[in-house]
Write an enzyme that holds these catalytic residues in place. Structure first.
Site, PDB file in Angstrom:
ATOM      1  N   ASP A  84       0.836  -1.198   0.000  1.00 26.49           N
ATOM      2  CA  ASP A  84       0.000   0.000   0.000  1.00 26.49           C
ATOM      3  C   ASP A  84       0.879   1.261   0.000  1.00 26.49           C
ATOM      4  O   ASP A  84       1.929   1.282   0.649  1.00 26.49           O
ATOM      5  CB  ASP A  84      -0.881  -0.036   1.263  1.00 26.49           C
ATOM      6  CG  ASP A  84      -2.023   0.948   1.224  1.00 26.49           C
ATOM      7  OD1 ASP A  84      -2.389   1.402   0.127  1.00 26.49           O
ATOM      8  OD2 ASP A  84      -2.568   1.256   2.311  1.00 26.49           O
ATOM      9  N   GLY A 183      -6.999   8.856   8.041  1.00 27.46           N
ATOM     10  CA  GLY A 183      -7.044   9.356   9.405  1.00 27.46           C
ATOM     11  C   GLY A 183      -8.467   9.456   9.913  1.00 27.46           C
ATOM     12  O   GLY A 183      -9.335   8.688   9.490  1.00 27.46           O
ATOM     13  N   ASN A 237      -7.780  -0.333   8.051  1.00 25.09           N
ATOM     14  CA  ASN A 237      -6.636  -0.269   8.951  1.00 25.09           C
ATOM     15  C   ASN A 237      -7.161  -0.257  10.387  1.00 25.09           C
ATOM     16  O   ASN A 237      -7.202  -1.277  11.064  1.00 25.09           O
ATOM     17  CB  ASN A 237      -5.807   0.983   8.616  1.00 25.09           C
ATOM     18  CG  ASN A 237      -4.457   0.993   9.311  1.00 25.09           C
ATOM     19  OD1 ASN A 237      -4.049   0.016   9.934  1.00 25.09           O
ATOM     20  ND2 ASN A 237      -3.755   2.111   9.210  1.00 25.09           N
TER      21      ASN A 237
HETATM   22 ZN   LIG Z   1      -4.670   4.909   1.508  1.00 29.92          ZN
END
Ligand SMILES: [Zn+2]
Length: 285
Positions: A84, A183, A237
């Site tokens: 990634d 984020g 994530n």
């Molecule tokens: Zn990304």
């Protein structure tokens, strides 16, 4: 490019787009992550894309990539290994010698002309090694632990014209910016432009698969709406990490290390199985 039909990431995402489901692509940071992700894929009979940040290459000198590739080979379901946000040319070339099925060639920190030129070169480099590629037209705002922070750069939403330029570089997977950010989303939650996603999907003309980035704290309905909008690769994530980290913090001082690690794997597996159900890949292996 006949070889692409044998490429794991390409196969997995082609089937997902055809079947109208998403494939969960979590970031692995350690062996526990890899073991938990594979266990979930096998338990759910689901395809899987294990992702790593460039950090994993430098940190483990490639060992973690070999471990993931071995786990993928031994698994009873289709599993690909993907790099990634590779933002450095030297690192991409190094990664191309490791057992990655696909690499995200992320040159979005360059201006558009330079971005396209470098992307085209690196796509060719990867393709020569039978590695498929992903790129990001526009710029997804923000940063994540383990990838370079582009917070000093302005986020730019993807346009249909950019899609054309990027498809022309030879990429296979496209990561659009349509309101998604890396984020945190804050209390408002994600505000996505589904019409833009639809315009992007139409502009691809079925020539590339669509990858979704920036899914931290995504509610289930938002995830499902994106997949309905044509997304087939679902980068995750924090959604997978949260409970695992919670477990480590809570139990590190009381559990023996072996039990701590084994229970950690179970946390990863549990979160993964949940997201496989959300994305509809359960039973699709
Ligand atoms: Zn990304």
């Amino acid at each position: 490019m006949e070889w692409k039909k044998q490429n794991k990431t390409y196969q997995i995402l082609t089937a997902a787009e055809k079947g109208g489901y998403g494939v969960v692509a979590p970031i692995a940071y350690n062996i526990e992550g890899i073991i938990g992700m594979v266990a979930a894929a096998e338990a759910k009979s689901s395809p899987l894309i294990i992702q790593m940040f460039p950090w994993a290459l430098t940190f483990s000198n490639g060992l973690l990539v070999h471990a993931a590739a071995q786990a993928a080979r031994d698994a009873s379901v289709p599993i690909a290994v993907h790099l990634d946000h590779a933002q450095d040319e030297a690192l991409i070339k190094r990664a191309a010698d490791l057992p990655f099925d696909s690499i995200m060639v992320d040159m979005s920190h360059y201006e558009m002309d330079e971005n396209l030129r470098k992307t085209r070169e690196l796509v060719e480099y990867c393709n020569e090694r039978r590695i498929t590629t992903e790129a990001e037209p526009g710029r997804i705002e923000g940063g994540e632990d383990g990838i370079a922070d582009t917070a000093d750069l302005e986020g730019k939403l993807t346009t249909a014209e950019q899609v054309e330029s990027f498809v022309a570089t030879g990429i296979d997977f496209l990561a659009p910016a349509f309101g998604n950010v890396h984020g945190e989303y804050g209390s408002r939650g994600p505000v996505l432009e589904y019409e833009r996603l639809e315009a992007i999907r139409i502009a691809t003309g079925g020539r590339v698969r669509i990858a979704l980035h920036g899914t931290n704290d995504f509610p289930e309905d938002v995830m499902k709406r994106c997949i309905k909008g044509g997304v087939s690769k679902v980068n995750v994530n924090k959604l997978i990490l949260d409970d695992y980290l919670q477990h480590l913090k809570k139990n590190a001082s009381t559990m023996s290390l072996t039990v701590l690690l084994e229970e950690g794997v179970k946390e990863v597996q549990r979160m993964m199985e949940w997201q496989m159900d959300v994305c509809g890949s359960t039973g699709k292996a």
